[in-house]
Design an enzyme around this catalytic site. Structure first.
Site, mmCIF file in Angstrom:
data_model
loop_
_atom_site.group_PDB
_atom_site.id
_atom_site.type_symbol
_atom_site.label_atom_id
_atom_site.label_comp_id
_atom_site.label_asym_id
_atom_site.label_seq_id
_atom_site.Cartn_x
_atom_site.Cartn_y
_atom_site.Cartn_z
ATOM 1 C CE LYS A 11 -4.251 0.710 9.574
ATOM 2 N NZ LYS A 11 -4.455 1.531 10.764
ATOM 3 C CG HIS A 95 -2.151 5.378 6.827
ATOM 4 N ND1 HIS A 95 -1.807 5.307 8.163
ATOM 5 C CD2 HIS A 95 -3.408 4.879 6.734
ATOM 6 C CE1 HIS A 95 -2.825 4.778 8.838
ATOM 7 N NE2 HIS A 95 -3.804 4.509 7.996
ATOM 8 C CD GLU A 97 -1.195 3.047 10.981
ATOM 9 O OE1 GLU A 97 -0.997 2.242 10.061
ATOM 10 O OE2 GLU A 97 -2.238 3.065 11.669
ATOM 11 C CD GLU A 167 -7.342 6.506 7.523
ATOM 12 O OE1 GLU A 167 -8.076 5.518 7.475
ATOM 13 O OE2 GLU A 167 -6.109 6.424 7.625
HETATM 14 P P1 13P Z 1 -8.805 1.258 12.063
HETATM 15 O O1 13P Z 1 -10.054 1.006 11.262
HETATM 16 O O2 13P Z 1 -8.176 0.006 12.586
HETATM 17 O O3 13P Z 1 -9.015 2.300 13.109
HETATM 18 O O4 13P Z 1 -7.709 1.855 11.038
HETATM 19 C C1 13P Z 1 -8.069 2.922 10.217
HETATM 20 C C2 13P Z 1 -6.991 3.150 9.243
HETATM 21 O O5 13P Z 1 -5.908 3.590 9.592
HETATM 22 C C3 13P Z 1 -7.243 2.796 7.836
HETATM 23 O O6 13P Z 1 -6.257 3.283 7.011
#
Ligand code: 13P
Length: 253
Positions: A11, A95, A97, A167
């Site tokens: 990220k 993703h 996000e 996810e």
């Molecule tokens: P975390 O492992 O920090 O929860 O993040 C997961 C993620 O979004 C991986 O793409």
């Protein structure tokens, strides 16, 4: 169960020195191991360096997103050919996000997946429901439509190049993990959706990663589920020991 694929989504984290150090440690430890497939997904600005460090190793490098256009007046964007140019082989697409913060729609994601494949990049295609969607018992509806829209007009041959990452949005960065059974159930649903849209062979062979608060403590139980073929790890991929412990958990299955 397919060969496990453990990917670290860094990220918008780390300095250049920290990123180099992390890549060097991962590569040093995994030197000749290919029991598990491993990938890292640094920020765009670190890709050239990290590809240099991991060149010739078993660790693949990818970007966290890409634009679907080849080139042109798209200020601030990065194209597939640029990613190929610096040595990327993979790219994360869709993703949550990107979907939530940057308003990416299923149809943009479909264009990005097609563009990535046309440039020879292997996409990790992310799907997952929000908490309120799970509470309303809509998980399969949401994930099913993300899948069918994201994969629209792709052939089975193209789908075979993908990894899917389930996810659940409520489990990302929250410390709240889906239970191994909850995750396995959605993975089984994803596989059955791929089977009805394509065929048994494509469904059986496509790798489906779980992502959302995966850490060294819960990795073995999650990865031990029959439908789970790896993990897309956020926070726990930023520290070499915790990422390597997750890889060891996958290797020990
Ligand atoms: P975390 O492992 O920090 O929860 O993040 C997961 C993620 O979004 C991986 O793409």
């Amino acid at each position: 169960m397919n060969k496990q694929f453990i990917a670290g989504n860094w990220k918008m984290n780390l300095t250049l020195d920290e990123a180099r150090d992390l890549a060097t440690k991962i590569c040093g430890t995994l030197a000749n191991s290919d029991v598990v497939d491993v990938g890292v997904f640094p920020s765009y600005v670190f890709l050239n360096d990290i590809c240099g460090i991991l060149n010739g190793s078993n660790v693949v490098v990818g970007a966290q997103d890409m634009n679907n256009e080849n080139s042109g007046a798209f200020t601030g964007e990065v194209s597939g050919p640029m990613l190929r140019d610096v040595g990327c082989t993979h790219v994360i697409i869709g993703h949550s996000e990107r979907r939530i913060i940057f308003h990416e729609t299923n149809s943009i994601i479909n264009l990005k997946i097609k563009a990535a494949l046309s440039y020879g990049l292997s996409p990790i295609f992310c799907v997952g429901e929000k908490q309120e969607e799970r509470d309303a018992d809509r998980t399969n509806d949401i994930v099913g439509s993300q899948l069918s829209c994201g994969l629209e007009s792709l052939t089975a041959e193209q789908v075979k190049e993908l990894t899917i990452a389930y996810e659940p949005v409520w489990a990302i960065g929250t410390g709240k993990t889906a239970s191994p059974e909850q995750a396995n159930e959605v993975h089984a649903f994803i596989r059955s959706a791929i089977e009805s849209e394509y065929d048994n062979d494509t469904a059986k062979n496509i790798r489906i990663q779980y992502g959302g608060s995966v850490n060294p403590k819960n990795a073995k139980d999650l990865l031990g589920q029959p439908e789970i073929d790896g993990a897309l790890v956020g926070g726990a991929s930023l520290e070499p020991n915790s990422f390597l412990e997750i890889i060891s958990a996958a290797a020990g299955l």
